[in-house]
Design a protein around this motif. Structure first.
Motif, mmCIF file in Angstrom:
data_model
loop_
_atom_site.group_PDB
_atom_site.id
_atom_site.type_symbol
_atom_site.label_atom_id
_atom_site.label_comp_id
_atom_site.label_asym_id
_atom_site.label_seq_id
_atom_site.Cartn_x
_atom_site.Cartn_y
_atom_site.Cartn_z
ATOM 1 N N LYS A 66 3.654 2.589 5.980
ATOM 2 C CA LYS A 66 5.072 2.153 6.932
ATOM 3 C C LYS A 66 4.258 1.429 7.811
ATOM 4 N N GLY A 67 5.384 0.518 7.574
ATOM 5 C CA GLY A 67 4.715 -0.031 9.130
ATOM 6 C C GLY A 67 4.028 0.641 10.605
ATOM 7 N N THR A 68 3.995 1.607 10.957
ATOM 8 C CA THR A 68 3.555 2.260 12.336
ATOM 9 C C THR A 68 2.127 1.584 12.077
ATOM 10 N N HIS A 69 1.627 2.555 10.432
ATOM 11 C CA HIS A 69 0.305 2.794 10.192
ATOM 12 C C HIS A 69 -0.200 1.518 10.175
ATOM 13 N N ALA A 70 0.148 -0.002 10.691
ATOM 14 C CA ALA A 70 -0.715 -0.707 10.692
ATOM 15 C C ALA A 70 -1.053 -0.759 11.909
ATOM 16 N N LEU A 71 -0.646 -0.106 13.120
ATOM 17 C CA LEU A 71 -0.454 0.378 14.413
ATOM 18 C C LEU A 71 -2.398 1.263 14.213
ATOM 19 N N TYR A 72 -1.661 1.885 14.009
ATOM 20 C CA TYR A 72 -3.066 2.944 13.156
ATOM 21 C C TYR A 72 -4.153 2.567 12.865
ATOM 22 N N ILE A 73 -4.033 2.353 11.986
ATOM 23 C CA ILE A 73 -5.672 1.314 11.215
ATOM 24 C C ILE A 73 -5.988 0.265 11.936
ATOM 25 N N ILE A 74 -5.660 -0.655 12.884
ATOM 26 C CA ILE A 74 -5.824 -1.568 13.250
ATOM 27 C C ILE A 74 -6.771 -0.437 14.753
ATOM 28 N N GLU A 103 0.859 -0.889 -0.157
ATOM 29 C CA GLU A 103 -0.212 0.135 -0.175
ATOM 30 C C GLU A 103 1.202 1.071 -0.039
ATOM 31 N N GLN A 104 2.020 0.874 -0.624
ATOM 32 C CA GLN A 104 2.984 2.626 0.117
ATOM 33 C C GLN A 104 2.638 3.239 1.100
ATOM 34 N N GLU A 136 -5.344 9.561 4.927
ATOM 35 C CA GLU A 136 -6.473 10.264 4.028
ATOM 36 C C GLU A 136 -6.237 10.295 2.283
ATOM 37 N N THR A 137 -4.830 10.564 2.091
ATOM 38 C CA THR A 137 -5.205 10.802 0.788
ATOM 39 C C THR A 137 -4.547 9.432 0.320
ATOM 40 N N LYS A 138 -4.171 8.155 0.959
ATOM 41 C CA LYS A 138 -4.559 6.755 0.349
ATOM 42 C C LYS A 138 -5.866 6.446 0.398
ATOM 43 N N GLY A 139 -6.528 6.870 1.073
ATOM 44 C CA GLY A 139 -7.768 6.695 0.449
ATOM 45 C C GLY A 139 -8.191 6.125 2.268
ATOM 46 N N PHE A 140 -8.006 4.917 3.322
ATOM 47 C CA PHE A 140 -7.859 4.509 4.504
ATOM 48 C C PHE A 140 -8.836 4.902 5.300
ATOM 49 N N VAL A 199 -11.976 10.107 13.313
ATOM 50 C CA VAL A 199 -11.113 10.310 11.936
ATOM 51 C C VAL A 199 -11.729 8.297 12.211
ATOM 52 N N GLN A 200 -11.517 8.359 11.225
ATOM 53 C CA GLN A 200 -13.079 6.936 11.380
ATOM 54 C C GLN A 200 -12.148 6.706 9.436
ATOM 55 N N LEU A 201 -12.614 4.786 10.013
ATOM 56 C CA LEU A 201 -11.563 4.423 8.185
ATOM 57 C C LEU A 201 -12.240 4.149 7.409
ATOM 58 N N THR A 202 -12.207 4.212 5.858
ATOM 59 C CA THR A 202 -13.213 4.476 4.884
ATOM 60 C C THR A 202 -13.221 2.385 5.174
ATOM 61 N N LYS A 203 -14.004 2.163 4.009
ATOM 62 C CA LYS A 203 -14.354 0.904 3.262
ATOM 63 C C LYS A 203 -13.365 -0.032 3.183
ATOM 64 N N SER A 204 -12.274 0.699 2.325
ATOM 65 C CA SER A 204 -10.857 0.185 2.081
ATOM 66 C C SER A 204 -9.671 0.171 3.991
ATOM 67 N N GLY A 205 -10.722 1.519 4.235
ATOM 68 C CA GLY A 205 -9.302 0.995 5.661
ATOM 69 C C GLY A 205 -9.843 0.079 6.219
ATOM 70 N N GLU A 206 -11.154 0.032 6.762
ATOM 71 C CA GLU A 206 -11.621 -1.169 7.450
ATOM 72 C C GLU A 206 -11.395 -2.554 6.904
ATOM 73 N N ALA A 207 -10.959 -2.526 5.415
ATOM 74 C CA ALA A 207 -10.569 -3.963 4.430
ATOM 75 C C ALA A 207 -9.098 -4.304 4.726
ATOM 76 N N LEU A 208 -8.422 -3.104 4.521
ATOM 77 C CA LEU A 208 -6.778 -3.595 5.755
ATOM 78 C C LEU A 208 -6.826 -3.453 6.744
ATOM 79 N N ALA A 209 -7.731 -3.010 7.310
ATOM 80 C CA ALA A 209 -7.647 -3.446 9.180
ATOM 81 C C ALA A 209 -7.917 -5.185 9.541
#
Length: 146
Positions: A33-41, A30-31, A74-78, A89-99
């Motif tokens: 960083k690993g730290t983004h995983a923590l925020y998404i989860i 998804e281009q 947000e720029t990536k649409g998550f 701040v909320q996850l989008t549908k694609s953010g939920e799928a990634l989570a």
């Protein structure tokens, strides 16, 4: 001879090193960083959304890091958010799928990493780590240089 401090610190650093490596590998498609995983989860656990300030507290990261990461997500649409720092701040549908994908991989990694421990040993480990974290939180507020 290795001291208790060295042993404890090195073990924790090694755990974080390998978790960051796993998270970075997952997120590179998804281009991100690993730290983004923590925020998404973390955001996934709060479907009603979180303020950036609350996310900062939960993830124990600084305000600037959270702001930069949320802008990227947000720029990536998550995620979707308002422009100011305390907005939800909320996850989008694609953010939920990634989570969901991240949670599956994280659960598998944790299961494999702790496969040699019994349920009781895992409970003791988490209890001990929580106790150490709480004690260190208290100690960090003291002046130990006196």
């Amino acid at each position: 001879m290795i001291t208790r401090f060295e042993r404890f610190t090195l073990i924790l650093f090694e755990i974080m090193k390998y978790w960051n490596k796993i998270a970075s590998e997952i997120m590179k498609d998804e281009q991100l960083k690993g730290t983004h995983a923590l925020y998404i989860i973390t955001l996934y656990r709060f479907p009603e959304g979180l303020s950036a300030a609350r996310l900062t507290d939960i993830c124990q990261k600084d305000k600037a890091e959270i702001s930069r990461s949320l802008a990227t997500l947000e720029t990536k649409g998550f995620v979707c958010k308002d422009g100011h720092y305390n907005a939800k701040v909320q996850l989008t549908k694609s953010g939920e799928a990634l989570a969901c994908h991240l949670n599956e991989i994280a659960n598998t990694a944790v299961q494999q990493a702790s496969q040699s421990l019994s349920k009781e040993e895992r409970e003791i480990m988490y209890k001990c780590l929580s106790s150490i974290a709480e004690n260190l939180r208290t100690i960090s507020k003291e002046d130990l240089t006196r």
